[in-house]
Design a protein around this motif. Structure first.
Motif, PDB file in Angstrom:
ATOM      1  N   ALA A  45       0.820  -1.216   0.000  1.00 37.53           N
ATOM      2  CA  ALA A  45       0.000   0.000   0.000  1.00 37.53           C
ATOM      3  C   ALA A  45       0.852   1.264   0.000  1.00 37.53           C
ATOM      4  O   ALA A  45       0.357   2.347   0.278  1.00 37.53           O
ATOM      5  N   ARG A  97       8.830  -0.930  -2.982  1.00 41.39           N
ATOM      6  CA  ARG A  97       7.575  -1.482  -3.450  1.00 41.39           C
ATOM      7  C   ARG A  97       7.661  -1.905  -4.914  1.00 41.39           C
ATOM      8  O   ARG A  97       7.207  -2.982  -5.302  1.00 41.39           O
ATOM      9  N   GLN A 110      -4.882 -17.961 -14.739  1.00 39.38           N
ATOM     10  CA  GLN A 110      -5.797 -18.331 -13.663  1.00 39.38           C
ATOM     11  C   GLN A 110      -5.143 -19.340 -12.715  1.00 39.38           C
ATOM     12  O   GLN A 110      -5.191 -19.180 -11.489  1.00 39.38           O
ATOM     13  N   TYR A 142      -2.482 -17.744 -10.638  1.00 34.91           N
ATOM     14  CA  TYR A 142      -3.115 -16.955  -9.569  1.00 34.91           C
ATOM     15  C   TYR A 142      -3.471 -17.837  -8.384  1.00 34.91           C
ATOM     16  O   TYR A 142      -3.171 -17.509  -7.229  1.00 34.91           O
ATOM     17  N   LEU A 145       0.670 -18.509  -0.408  1.00 31.99           N
ATOM     18  CA  LEU A 145       0.426 -17.510   0.638  1.00 31.99           C
ATOM     19  C   LEU A 145      -0.226 -18.182   1.840  1.00 31.99           C
ATOM     20  O   LEU A 145       0.136 -17.925   2.998  1.00 31.99           O
ATOM     21  N   PRO A 204      -7.571   1.693   3.800  1.00 34.81           N
ATOM     22  CA  PRO A 204      -6.926   2.174   2.570  1.00 34.81           C
ATOM     23  C   PRO A 204      -5.759   1.295   2.135  1.00 34.81           C
ATOM     24  O   PRO A 204      -5.367   1.321   0.977  1.00 34.81           O
ATOM     25  N   GLY A 205      -5.189   0.533   3.048  1.00 35.02           N
ATOM     26  CA  GLY A 205      -4.067  -0.327   2.688  1.00 35.02           C
ATOM     27  C   GLY A 205      -4.443  -1.796   2.617  1.00 35.02           C
ATOM     28  O   GLY A 205      -3.580  -2.655   2.709  1.00 35.02           O
ATOM     29  N   LEU A 258      -6.141 -14.346   0.322  1.00 36.45           N
ATOM     30  CA  LEU A 258      -4.808 -13.750   0.431  1.00 36.45           C
ATOM     31  C   LEU A 258      -4.325 -13.315  -0.953  1.00 36.45           C
ATOM     32  O   LEU A 258      -3.756 -12.227  -1.125  1.00 36.45           O
ATOM     33  N   ALA A 259      -4.565 -14.173  -1.940  1.00 36.25           N
ATOM     34  CA  ALA A 259      -4.159 -13.837  -3.313  1.00 36.25           C
ATOM     35  C   ALA A 259      -4.920 -12.621  -3.813  1.00 36.25           C
ATOM     36  O   ALA A 259      -4.351 -11.741  -4.472  1.00 36.25           O
ATOM     37  N   LEU A 260      -6.201 -12.564  -3.491  1.00 39.11           N
ATOM     38  CA  LEU A 260      -7.012 -11.430  -3.953  1.00 39.11           C
ATOM     39  C   LEU A 260      -6.531 -10.131  -3.328  1.00 39.11           C
ATOM     40  O   LEU A 260      -6.401  -9.105  -4.013  1.00 39.11           O
ATOM     41  N   ASN A 261      -6.254 -10.167  -2.037  1.00 40.20           N
ATOM     42  CA  ASN A 261      -5.751  -8.956  -1.374  1.00 40.20           C
ATOM     43  C   ASN A 261      -4.450  -8.490  -2.023  1.00 40.20           C
ATOM     44  O   ASN A 261      -4.259  -7.300  -2.276  1.00 40.20           O
ATOM     45  N   GLN A 262      -3.574  -9.433  -2.314  1.00 46.45           N
ATOM     46  CA  GLN A 262      -2.313  -9.066  -2.954  1.00 46.45           C
ATOM     47  C   GLN A 262      -2.527  -8.501  -4.360  1.00 46.45           C
ATOM     48  O   GLN A 262      -1.924  -7.495  -4.732  1.00 46.45           O
ATOM     49  N   ALA A 263      -3.404  -9.166  -5.119  1.00 48.45           N
ATOM     50  CA  ALA A 263      -3.649  -8.727  -6.495  1.00 48.45           C
ATOM     51  C   ALA A 263      -4.214  -7.313  -6.517  1.00 48.45           C
ATOM     52  O   ALA A 263      -3.867  -6.505  -7.389  1.00 48.45           O
ATOM     53  N   GLN A 271      -4.004  -4.957  -3.919  1.00 49.43           N
ATOM     54  CA  GLN A 271      -3.142  -3.954  -3.302  1.00 49.43           C
ATOM     55  C   GLN A 271      -1.827  -3.765  -4.038  1.00 49.43           C
ATOM     56  O   GLN A 271      -1.388  -2.640  -4.259  1.00 49.43           O
ATOM     57  N   LEU A 272      -1.188  -4.871  -4.411  1.00 46.00           N
ATOM     58  CA  LEU A 272       0.156  -4.754  -4.997  1.00 46.00           C
ATOM     59  C   LEU A 272       0.095  -4.510  -6.503  1.00 46.00           C
ATOM     60  O   LEU A 272       0.912  -3.781  -7.050  1.00 46.00           O
ATOM     61  N   PHE A 273      -0.890  -5.118  -7.170  1.00 43.10           N
ATOM     62  CA  PHE A 273      -0.918  -5.032  -8.631  1.00 43.10           C
ATOM     63  C   PHE A 273      -2.100  -4.245  -9.168  1.00 43.10           C
ATOM     64  O   PHE A 273      -2.175  -4.004 -10.370  1.00 43.10           O
ATOM     65  N   ALA A 312      -8.724  -9.641 -10.905  1.00 40.44           N
ATOM     66  CA  ALA A 312      -8.600 -10.540  -9.763  1.00 40.44           C
ATOM     67  C   ALA A 312      -9.950 -10.972  -9.172  1.00 40.44           C
ATOM     68  O   ALA A 312     -10.125 -12.149  -8.853  1.00 40.44           O
ATOM     69  N   ARG A 372     -11.258 -13.706 -11.260  1.00 35.77           N
ATOM     70  CA  ARG A 372     -10.438 -14.907 -11.082  1.00 35.77           C
ATOM     71  C   ARG A 372     -10.846 -15.617  -9.800  1.00 35.77           C
ATOM     72  O   ARG A 372     -10.937 -16.838  -9.733  1.00 35.77           O
TER      73      ARG A 372
END
Lengths: 202, 202
Positions: free
Chosen positions: A122, A128, A163, A166, A173, B108-109, B173-178, B180-182, B187, B190
């Motif tokens: 974030a 980052r 997919q 992903y 994780l 927000p994060g 966990l994957a969704l949060n990363q996709a 926030q990070l990407f 996502a 997916r």
DNA sequence: TTAGCTTCCGACCGATCGGTTGCTATATTC
DNA sequence: GAATATAGCAACCGATCGGTCGGAAGCTAA
């Protein structure tokens, strides 16, 4: 007190700093990796540490690079000789499980990528960006291997490599969390079971 | 300068602190949530903040509790009226996706649980214990709902609820990363596709 | 009305943060 | 062997960390 060492010794010192830095960061995060802590651990002065990198940010980036090298060495390299496609992919996945289970010496706090990706997801800045770039790089390799598996007929023709990649990342994780937060001994087998369901001819 | 407020106002002040604290912690982590930053953001003194909690650790625990309450309110409560078992589970899963996608005002994060679980998974202390306890609690709910779905015949009889819950957590966990990070707009879909494969009659 | 309780502030504490500077001592280069 | 380059140290910098303390001011119970 301790003056200039030979260039070879200096390089060795730098390696020691990065190694220890990776270990600390895997537990405390890349922000929690402080120069003072590193200096105490290594019996050096703060200036001696910082002289090798210039800034804390450069040190963080060096730790990330080292983590990437470890990942390459432990997860992908041992599987390099396997036949491309599904066989190599399965070898990588199994090595990945072992990596999360056993690399306690290098990463006492679990995979540094996972820690860093959540820590910086974030924020802005070079760290980052480096985390995102490395994640993309490794996922790209995963997708490439999956594509090979599809064209070889080892996975159903309709399979979407993006997919599956992903979902693979999600599994790892979860595995990292199960190992680090819950010390769950069943997690590796759960991961294998999920992998079997994900990586079969259908 | 600004003296005692009524008990109601004081409670409201405490709520404001926790709300802002959750927002900061979702970006900077629970360690990165500092008293000084909080004081600046709220136009208060550090002592005024700390007076409500005593220690930073207590503040962190309060932020975690608030995050848990938000999760309950946004993800589980709207699905409470659905018929128990698979229908309610699917409603929860869909709300969970929306929660990670849209709760940018509160987090927000990204999901504070995810941030906190990775941040503290390799440490000791009360905060780590609280994170683990909350994760266990929510996974327990998930498992319970899955069990209902199995006995209702909405999932195959051989289904292992713990296994499915494990994979569900991985997906989120994957969704949060996709997200926030990407900032990956694909996502959520997916995740839905993976859910369909995971939560069907076989 | 008064006495006490509580919220919040301003000032301050020692510790630590990332980073700088001046220096010493040696390895390397010529 | 002299000149240079550099690894590492000790001391220090301003900023910030979590936290303490005494007091000011108003809510609340008597």
């Amino acid at each position: 007190m301790s003056p200039r060492k030979s260039v070879a010794e200096a390089r060795r010192t730098r390696e020691r700093i990065v190694e220890r830095g990776v270990a600390i960061a895997s537990v405390e995060g890349l922000e929690g990796l402080t120069i003072g802590r590193l200096a105490t651990d290594l019996g050096m002065s703060k200036a001696g540490i910082l002289g090798h990198f210039g800034t804390k940010e450069a040190l963080q980036l060096a730790a990330l690079d080292e983590a990437s090298a470890v990942f390459q060495r432990v997860v992908w390299q041992p599987a390099a000789h396997e036949t491309p496609g599904l066989p190599r992919l399965r070898a990588v996945c199994e090595a990945w499980i072992t990596y999360l289970e056993r690399e306690r010496e290098i990463f006492p706090g679990g995979c540094l990528f996972t820690t860093a990706s959540v820590e910086f997801d974030a924020r802005g800045g070079r760290v980052r960006d480096a985390v995102a770039r490395l994640y993309r790089l490794w996922r790209h390799r995963l997708v490439g291997e999956l594509r090979l598996a599809v064209t070889a007929g080892d996975l159903p023709p309709g399979t979407d490599p993006e997919q599956v990649a992903y979902e693979l990342v999600g599994l790892y994780l979860a595995l990292n969390q199960a190992i680090q937060l819950f010390a769950d001994p069943l997690a590796p087998d759960r991961t294998r079971r999920a992998l079997d369901r994900l990586l079969t001819r259908a």
